[in-house]
Every structure is written in structure tokens, then in C-alpha cells.
Design a protein around this motif. Structure first.
Motif, short mmCIF file in Angstrom:
data_model
loop_
_atom_site.label_atom_id
_atom_site.label_comp_id
_atom_site.label_asym_id
_atom_site.label_seq_id
_atom_site.Cartn_x
_atom_site.Cartn_y
_atom_site.Cartn_z
N ASP A 177 0.85 -1.19 0.00
CA ASP A 177 0.00 0.00 0.00
C ASP A 177 0.89 1.23 0.00
O ASP A 177 1.77 1.36 0.84
CB ASP A 177 -0.84 0.08 1.28
CG ASP A 177 -1.55 -1.22 1.61
OD1 ASP A 177 -1.87 -1.98 0.67
OD2 ASP A 177 -1.79 -1.48 2.81
N SER A 207 -1.52 -0.76 -3.99
CA SER A 207 -2.79 -0.06 -3.73
C SER A 207 -2.53 1.33 -3.18
O SER A 207 -1.48 1.61 -2.59
CB SER A 207 -3.69 -0.87 -2.80
OG SER A 207 -3.05 -1.07 -1.58
N HIS A 209 -3.53 4.29 -0.60
CA HIS A 209 -4.11 4.46 0.74
C HIS A 209 -3.95 5.93 1.10
O HIS A 209 -2.90 6.34 1.58
CB HIS A 209 -3.34 3.54 1.71
CG HIS A 209 -3.73 3.64 3.15
ND1 HIS A 209 -4.31 2.59 3.83
CD2 HIS A 209 -3.61 4.64 4.06
CE1 HIS A 209 -4.53 2.94 5.09
NE2 HIS A 209 -4.10 4.18 5.26
N VAL A 229 -3.30 2.12 -11.36
CA VAL A 229 -3.60 1.51 -10.05
C VAL A 229 -5.10 1.20 -10.00
O VAL A 229 -5.92 2.03 -10.41
CB VAL A 229 -3.21 2.47 -8.90
CG1 VAL A 229 -3.67 1.93 -7.55
CG2 VAL A 229 -1.69 2.71 -8.90
N ASN A 231 -6.36 -0.80 -7.13
CA ASN A 231 -6.67 -1.21 -5.75
C ASN A 231 -6.55 0.03 -4.86
O ASN A 231 -5.52 0.72 -4.91
CB ASN A 231 -5.69 -2.28 -5.27
CG ASN A 231 -5.96 -3.62 -5.92
OD1 ASN A 231 -6.82 -4.37 -5.47
ND2 ASN A 231 -5.25 -3.92 -7.00
N PHE A 232 -7.59 0.27 -4.09
CA PHE A 232 -7.59 1.44 -3.21
C PHE A 232 -8.16 1.09 -1.84
O PHE A 232 -8.98 0.19 -1.73
CB PHE A 232 -8.42 2.58 -3.83
CG PHE A 232 -7.78 3.16 -5.06
CD1 PHE A 232 -6.80 4.13 -4.96
CD2 PHE A 232 -8.14 2.69 -6.32
CE1 PHE A 232 -6.20 4.65 -6.11
CE2 PHE A 232 -7.54 3.19 -7.46
CZ PHE A 232 -6.56 4.17 -7.35
N GLN A 233 -7.72 1.87 -0.86
CA GLN A 233 -8.20 1.68 0.49
C GLN A 233 -8.94 2.93 0.92
O GLN A 233 -8.55 4.05 0.59
CB GLN A 233 -7.01 1.40 1.41
CG GLN A 233 -6.24 0.24 0.81
CD GLN A 233 -5.08 -0.24 1.61
OE1 GLN A 233 -4.60 0.47 2.48
NE2 GLN A 233 -4.62 -1.42 1.30
#
Ligand code: HMG
Ligand code: MG
Length: 303
Positions: A177, A207, A209, A229, A231-233
Motif C-alpha cells: 500500500d 494499492s 491508501h 492503479v 486497488n484502493f483503500q
């Protein structure tokens, strides 16, 4: 100018961990369990549930076992937890997480404040945790804090991020992340941090973040999307912060991120209305309005 945005995005909901770890008032485990269940019902397929850290350092996560063992787990949902050392990993193992997260920093000062050791020492602690997790068939993620700025050291050079990503790779961490812990990043700086990480991890294993302290998280997300990208949080209702990053507010609100993505025709698998309800639930439990602009707008429209 047309961009090649990813057709779908995977979100890791970090509200129950990153969000609630920073709440001064303790919440009952039952409320945290209900939050996780509402999040999975809303379509979240990855949820960072809790952390196995010292209860003296972070009392809010002392109920980790109660929460993890209280969730009615669903197939197809990945439940992750933070484990900074073998003691934490062993405690977590009993609760069968799908993924563990080791967490390091691109800044020496932050590493000391957050986990009480240097970056090099943190790798010595993480290495056996990573090995034990992989041996047990548990996935391993690495959080990289302060990839653009540090509350103690100020601006962080991309070279520091590249170094940290290389250390994570060397001990077997599967994906990382890129965290803007204190939300000071702006799009081009965040892109530099991601590009530094790309020297060691491919785009599918990175990811974003982003904390929203300075209101830049959605712009930074767009900048990350432009690099590929996917994937993210994020944190429902924009909950949270980090107890060792003074003044840092929550992650970008999941509702805001979902609105942005759906508006761009990017799939998330998330039901925004059910997500807004989950955010309203936890905000009511905390006795304060939601931190999500999108949730406020949608709740106002419902009347
Ligand atoms: P330490 O004091 O250096 O560890 O803490 P130690 O091994 O010397 O042990 C000291 C005491 O802690 C002992 O207890 C241990 O048993 C206990 P005592 O004998 O004094 O009673 N202990 C533990 N207890 C429970 N679980 C454990 C554990 N380990 C030791 N796993 C440690 C080192 C990392 C444990 C400590 O510094 C700590 O817990 N820090 C909290 C860090 C934290 O949770 N920070 C917030 C999460 S990170 C974050 O939010 C950033 C992120 O969102 C990305 C971003 O935005 O940047 C991920
Ligand atoms: Mg964070």
C-alpha cells in the motif's frame, strides 16, 4: 485527452481498523462486528478488520479477538488484520485472517514513533512474520507509511519509497500500500511515490491508501488511476486517522470514492445506498455526522 482507466476497482475497506483505531471513545465490539457485516452486505470484498498491536499503544484495538471471532464470515470476502511482530501474528493466527499486514514507513522518525524501531529493525521483525504467514497459507500485504510526507521529517523523497518497497519485496511481502499517512500529498507527488514503488512491484500489487487531511485524496486517487492503479483503500464515513500522526484525519471516505468511480463508469461491486447506511450506522454510534460529502448529500436527498 482520453485516459485508459481500469474498468473495475477493488476497494479494501479500512474503516473498522484505520478508522476506529483513532476514535477517542471506545466502541463496543458488537458495534464493530455489525459495521463489518453491513460493509460486506454492501458489497465490500476486502475488509481490514482490526490489528494485533499492543493494547497499551492502541487500546481501541484491544478487542481484536472478540471482533474477528464475532463476524459471520462470507465466502469471497478477504478479512485482513495488522500484525507488527510475531506476538501479534500468533494472536491473529487463532482468528484465521485471510491476509496479514505488516506496516513500515519511508520515514525513520515515523517508524520510531509508530512501531518503536528503525526501518531496518522493522524488517527484521517482519521477515519471520511474513514467512510464518506464507507457510500458513495466509496472504501478506505491506503498508508503507509516509510515502509523500511525514509529520516529523516533512517531505519524503521517492528514493525512500523505492528503498522501502525493495525491503518489503526482499522479505516476501506480496503486495504493498502506498500510504499518504497525513494526507499532504498532491497528484504529481503521489504519482512519483507510485512510480518509485513500481520499481519493485507491478501495478496489480500496488494499492493507494490516501488520507484526506488536506482534501486531496480524491485528486490523488484520480492520479493513481491514471497510472493504472486499481486497488484502493478507504474508510466508510471517512473515519479515522493514525494515533501516531497528530492532526491526520481519516482516509478518503468509501462513499466518496465509490461515487467518483461509478461516475466514471468504473465498477466496484458496491451498493452505494447500502454503504451510506453502513456509514450512517457507525456515525450514529459515534454520535457525530458522517465525514463523507457524498453520504451527506445522499442523506439530505432522502430527507
Ligand atoms: P514495543 O514496546 O517496541 O514492543 O512495541 P516490545 O516487544 O518491547 O513489547 C513491549 C510490550 O508490548 C510487552 O508487554 C509486549 O508483550 C507487548 P509488557 O511486557 O510490557 O506488558 N506487545 C504486544 N502486545 C500485544 N500485541 C502485540 C504486541 N507486541 C508487543 N503484537 C509494537 C512494538 C509494534 C507492538 C508497538 O509499538 C505497537 O503496538 N504500536 C502500535 C502501532 C499501531 O498500531 N499504529 C497504528 C497502525 S499503523 C497505521 O495506522 C498506518 C496505516 O494506516 C498506513 C498509513 O496510513 O500510513 C497502516
Ligand atoms: Mg492509514
Amino acid at each position: 485527452m482520453s485516459m485508459n482507466y481500469p474498468p473495475s476497482v477493488r476497494l479494501v475497506e479500512v474503516g473498522p481498523r484505520d478508522g476506529l483505531q483513532n476514535e477517542p471513545q471506545p466502541l463496543p465490539a458488537a458495534v464493530k462486528i455489525e459495521l463489518v457485516q453491513r460493509l460486506q452486505a454492501a458489497g465490500l470484498r476486502e475488509i481490514e478488520v482490526t490489528s494485533y498491536v499492543s493494547p497499551k499503544w492502541v487500546p481501541q484495538m484491544a478487542d481484536n479477538h472478540q471482533v474477528m471471532s464475532g463476524i459471520e464470515r462470507r465466502d469471497g470476502v478477504r478479512y485482513s488484520v495488522l500484525t507488527p511482530n510475531l506476538k501479534g501474528f500468533e494472536a491473529a493466527l487463532a482468528d484465521q485472517p485471510d491476509e496479514i499486514v505488516v506496516f513500515g514507513a519511508a520515514s525513520e522518525a515515523f517508524s520510531q514513533k509508530n512501531i518503536n524501531c528503525s526501518i531496518a529493525e522493522s524488517m527484521d521483525r517482519f521477515a519471520p512474520v511474513v514467512q510464518a504467514a506464507l507457510d500458513a497459507g495466509i496472504a501478506v500485504r505491506g503498508a508503507m507509511s509516509c510515502t509523500v510526507g511525514c509529520p516529523y521529517e516533512g517531505e519524503i523523497a521517492p528514493e525512500r519509497v523505492e528503498m522501502l518497497a525493495g525491503l518489503m519485496k526482499a522479505i516476501g511481502v506480496q503486495r504493498v500500500d502506498v500510504a499518504d499517512t497525513i494526507g499532504v500529498g498532491t497528484p504529481l507527488k503521489v504519482q512519483r511515490a507510485i512510480e518509485a514503488t513500481l520499481r519493485h512491484y507491478d501495478i496489480d500489487h500496488i494499492s493507494g491508501h490516501f488520507h484526506d487531511t488536506y482534501g486531496q485524496a480524491l485528486s490523488n486517487t484520480l492520479a493513481a488511476l491514471q497510472l493504472g492503479v486499481w486497488n484502493f483503500q478507504s474508510s466508510v464515513a471517512g473515519l479515522g486517522g493514525c494515533p501516531y500522526a497528530k492532526g491526520a484525519t481519516g482516509n478518503v471516505a468509501t462513499e466518496d470514492l465509490v461515487y467518483l468511480l461509478h461516475g466514471m463508469g468504473i465498477e466496484t461491486g458496491i451498493d452505494l445506498d447500502a454503504l451510506v447506511d453502513a456509514g450512517a450506522f457507525i456515525s450514529a454510534a459515534l454520535g457525530r455526522p458522517t465525514g463523507s460529502r457524498v453520504a451527506r448529500a445522499l442523506l439530505a436527498r432522502r430527507g
